[in-house]
Design an enzyme around this catalytic site. Structure first.
Site, short mmCIF file in Angstrom:
data_model
loop_
_atom_site.label_atom_id
_atom_site.label_comp_id
_atom_site.label_asym_id
_atom_site.label_seq_id
_atom_site.Cartn_x
_atom_site.Cartn_y
_atom_site.Cartn_z
N CYS A 118 1.28 -1.21 0.03
CA CYS A 118 0.13 0.30 -0.23
C CYS A 118 0.25 1.07 0.16
O CYS A 118 1.19 1.51 1.22
CB CYS A 118 -0.89 -0.17 1.69
SG CYS A 118 -2.24 1.47 1.35
N CYS A 135 -0.57 3.98 1.94
CA CYS A 135 0.36 3.85 2.94
C CYS A 135 1.21 4.00 4.17
O CYS A 135 1.67 4.60 4.92
CB CYS A 135 -0.65 2.23 4.31
SG CYS A 135 -2.00 2.58 3.11
N ASP A 136 2.14 4.21 2.89
CA ASP A 136 3.17 3.21 2.95
C ASP A 136 4.97 4.60 2.92
O ASP A 136 5.97 4.11 3.21
CB ASP A 136 4.34 2.31 3.45
CG ASP A 136 2.97 1.56 4.44
OD1 ASP A 136 2.81 1.93 5.81
OD2 ASP A 136 2.84 -0.30 4.43
#
Ligand code: NDP
Length: 308
Positions: free
Chosen positions: A131, A134-135
């Site tokens: 992701c 997200c990261d």
């Protein structure tokens, strides 16, 4: 009143809930603890009709969810833990709570496919991710690899390139599966380079990712590439674990629906969205089959009420 339960809260589930709500079926929707589906980890959605300037994935899902609630859907942010399709009415278990349903719509979607090598599990969250939204932030000025050659890989690579100093896309063949527009955009990005005909044989590192061992898919030779992170974008697997052994799946593992309908192999159970679609896998097609599942379920329940 016959009862309808919808399992899954993505574009298919919420669209089904909107249609069923407007048919006064008062559907109960188990949207999952992490509701919203794959669009919750996407940025710009540029191809959903009605948004000529694009819309952020999470915002689109909030809107679709609110639309379902507006028409009386009872939306519960919990994961279904078991389903029994052998009894009538069907049994749906959510932790200690038990519900019954005369008709069921399955719209559990699909999740990220993994490489299936031990180092992937060991280093998950320690440099390995699926992701970017997200990261990617954690990889400022780092070298990051992205596995895959589809639209997801292009999207992930371009997003990561906003933070990382360098992104290497690892493609297992000599061509992209991505759409031309997405492939061209990634290729034009000065931070992104491509390695062709390579597979990830191993992810290196103990406490965090330090590199990958690449296997040339033509010559079979292996070599190491130093990097700080590895993002997977290699496609999807349908979320069918609740239904295995109870419903017909195709050889790719997706729920089989009768052509031209959303009927599954179990009477009264309908499927919409990515869980039954290995081919198109778009938010708009998921919404479309979610709508169809609600209409099919409505006709089924009307027939049931009429004693047919
Ligand atoms: P795809 O199935 O389209 O692509 C998967 C890619 O991963 C392929 O290049 C495939 O290689 C590769 N791959 C599969 N398994 C492995 C493996 N074990 N090791 C290395 N590489 C592997 O999946 P996507 O998730 O990219 O896209 C899914 C759908 O979502 C598509 O319909 C896509 O168009 C859509 N999408 C649209 C977006 C947009 O329009 N903004 C953004 C993201 C997705 P090979 O080609 O050799 O099989």
């Amino acid at each position: 009143m016959p009862k309808l339960i919808i399992i899954g809260g993505g574009p298919a589930g919420y669209t089904a809930a909107t249609y069923a709500g407007r048919a006064d079926l008062k559907p109960l929707v188990f949207e999952g603890a992490q509701y919203g589906g794959q669009l919750m980890t996407t940025t710009d959605v540029e191809n959903f009709p009605g948004f000529p300037k694009g819309i952020m994935g999470p915002q689109l899902m909030e809107e679709v969810r609110a639309q379902a609630k507006r028409f009386g859907a009872d939306v519960v942010a919990e994961d279904v833990t078991a389903v029994d399709l052998t009894v009538r009415p069907f049994k749906v278990t959510v932790g200690k709570r038990e519900e019954t349903a005369d008709a069921l719509i399955i719209s559990t979607g699909a999740g990220h496919k993994k490489l299936g090598i031990p180092s992937e599990e060991k280093l998950w969250g320690k440099g390995v991710s699926a992701c970017a939204t997200c990261d990617a932030f954690f990889f400022k000025e780092k070298h990051v690899t992205v596995v895959g050659g589809g639209d997801s890989a292009m999207e992930e690579a371009m997003f990561i390139a906003r933070f990382a100093s360098r992104v290497t896309v690892l493609v297992r063949s000599d061509k992209l599966r991505a759409s031309k527009i997405m492939g061209d955009r990634a290729m034009k990005n000065p931070k992104i380079t491509f390695e062709w005909n390579v597979e990830v044989a191993e992810i290196l590192g103990d406490a965090k990712v330090t590199g990958v061992t690449l296997k040339d898919t033509v010559s079979g030779e292996t070599r190491e590439l130093a990097c700080d992170g590895l993002f997977l974008a290699i496609g999807l697997v349908p979320n069918v674990s609740l239904f295995k052994g109870q419903i017909e799946l195709n050889d790719r593992g997706y729920i089989v629906t009768k052509p031209g309908t959303t009927e599954t192999s179990v009477k009264g159970v309908f499927a919409g969205g990515d869980v039954a679609d290995w081919k198109y896998r778009q938010a708009i097609t998921a919404a479309g089959t979610g709508c169809a599942a609600a209409l099919d379920a409505q006709h089924y329940l009307e027939g049931m009420e009429a004693g047919e």
